[in-house]
Design an enzyme around this catalytic site. Structure first.
Site, mmCIF file in Angstrom:
data_model
loop_
_atom_site.group_PDB
_atom_site.id
_atom_site.type_symbol
_atom_site.label_atom_id
_atom_site.label_comp_id
_atom_site.label_asym_id
_atom_site.label_seq_id
_atom_site.Cartn_x
_atom_site.Cartn_y
_atom_site.Cartn_z
ATOM 1 N NE ARG A 1 28.044 52.829 89.564
ATOM 2 C CZ ARG A 1 29.145 52.122 89.284
ATOM 3 N NH1 ARG A 1 29.164 51.288 88.268
ATOM 4 N NH2 ARG A 1 30.217 52.247 90.037
ATOM 5 C CB THR B 1 34.609 43.276 89.240
ATOM 6 O OG1 THR B 1 35.595 43.287 88.201
ATOM 7 C CG2 THR B 1 33.921 44.622 89.284
ATOM 8 C CE LYS C 1 34.410 47.388 93.058
ATOM 9 N NZ LYS C 1 33.033 47.108 92.595
ATOM 10 C CB THR C 2 34.163 54.766 93.684
ATOM 11 O OG1 THR C 2 34.494 53.811 92.681
ATOM 12 C CG2 THR C 2 34.927 56.045 93.434
ATOM 13 C CG ASP D 1 37.476 51.389 89.712
ATOM 14 O OD1 ASP D 1 37.234 50.373 90.405
ATOM 15 O OD2 ASP D 1 36.615 51.978 89.040
#
Ligand code: ADE
Length: 341
Positions: A230, A171, A77-78, A122
């Site tokens: 990640r 999320t 997302k980032t 975020d």
């Protein structure tokens, strides 16, 4: 507008995590994150939607609509938000819902944004209600309303903002209020990556880290990465260390297996927390159905961690089932743990 009113400082106690331009990102040589869509792997529909929106905004010479990105942690997302900023050639300011405690925290950030700049929030579902109220006019009218004094002396002043683009990441989209959700023009959910996509990412990352990895090594690492870039990139660094110290530095399937066994990562990529979650349902609650609060209490874990981090992947691969009366361990979960159902 006097300066004192605008002196809400976003520099204060880490409200703004970072402020970046494309230069900052691309000069970071060992960053494994792609900085442009051309290097981005996976999430093809989302990427296509965003590319079209960006191209259209450029043709019209207008800022993008606000974008809401939803999905489990670690899926990008980032990264996607950084790429949007780079593709639009705009600056991006990064903050998060829990760090915005007061309206002033947000106003400080908003008033510093330039035309078309990106504001990335975020965990936007964790933004306090008082701060959220400032977001509505900011998103819709590009304005913030200041209220001076109280009671009969109360006066308000509308301060115009530049046309910024809000990229919200969450999320838990279900926890967003509908007025907030409705103010995003683009809403996309990021899904777990396939093993094939992760393999491409692992090979790309290994190259960036100047590390050799065999085809079967990359495949094994991808299989054990919970569908999450990640995690794949983090495990790649562990395996890289292991291979350097224990063999010739080249990552093989054997070194991946040995290094990840040492990390407590099993053949499906599950961690000890994943396995303990499943064992709790099976051992303490006869396989379920059981409520998430009861599982969290038994495990002495935060409910949010289980819901945000542990469950999405276990649901995805069918080890846990969600029913109206609670969570159940599947037959596959018993098999994976070597237990009898
Ligand atoms: N590194 C992390 N996520 C990635 C992605 N989606 N594509 C390429 N490299 C990545």
């Amino acid at each position: 507008m006097s300066d004192s009113i605008l002196s809400f400082s976003s520099e204060k106690k880490g409200i703004v995590t970072s402020k970046t331009t494309s230069m900052d990102i691309s000069s970071d040589m060992v960053s494994l994150r792609p900085t442009r869509f051309k290097d981005y792997i996976g999430q093809t529909d989302t990427v296509e939607t965003l590319k079209i929106a960006i191209a259209a905004a450029k043709i019209r010479n207008e800022p993008l609509e606000h974008i809401l990105l939803h999905g489990p942690p670690g899926l990008g997302k980032t990264t996607v938000s950084h790429i949007i900023a780079n593709e639009m050639e705009k600056e991006m300011t990064v903050t998060s819902g829990p760090t915005l405690e007061k309206g002033g925290d947000l106003i400080g950030i908003l008033t510093n944004l330039g035309e078309g700049d990106i504001l990335f929030i975020d965990e936007i579902h964790r933004i306090p209600k008082v701060v959220e109220e400032f977001l509505y006019p900011a998103m819709e009218d590009f304005a913030v309303d200041f209220i001076f004094d109280k009671g009969i002396h109360a006066r308000s002043h509308r301060y115009r903002l530049k046309q910024f683009v809000l990229v919200g990441a969450t999320t838990r989209v279900g926890l967003l209020s509908s007025p907030l959700r409705d103010r995003f023009g683009i809403f996309r959910t990021l899904d777990f990556y396939t093993v094939e996509e992760l393999t491409v990412i692992v090979n790309r990352s290994a190259k960036l880290l100047k590390t050799r990895i065999s085809e079967r090594g990359a495949l094994e690492l991808s299989r054990r990465s919970r569908g999450t870039p990640r995690i794949a990139n983090r495990l790649l660094k562990r395996v890289r260390d292991y291979s350097l110290v224990k063999s010739d530095g080249r990552i093989s399937r054997e070194s991946v297996r040995a290094a990840l066994d040492l990390e407590g990562i099993d053949t499906l990529g599950l961690t000890s927390l994943d396995r303990n979650y499943l064992k709790t349902i099976i051992d303490f609650y006869s396989g379920g159905p059981v409520g998430i609060e009861a599982i969290a209490a038994t495990l002495q874990e935060e409910t949010d961690t289980l819901v945000d981090v542990v469950e999405p992947f276990l649901l995805k691969i069918g080890l846990v089932l969600r029913t109206s009366s609670g969570r159940k361990a599947s037959e596959k979960a018993y098999q994976h743990l070597g237990l009898k159902s």
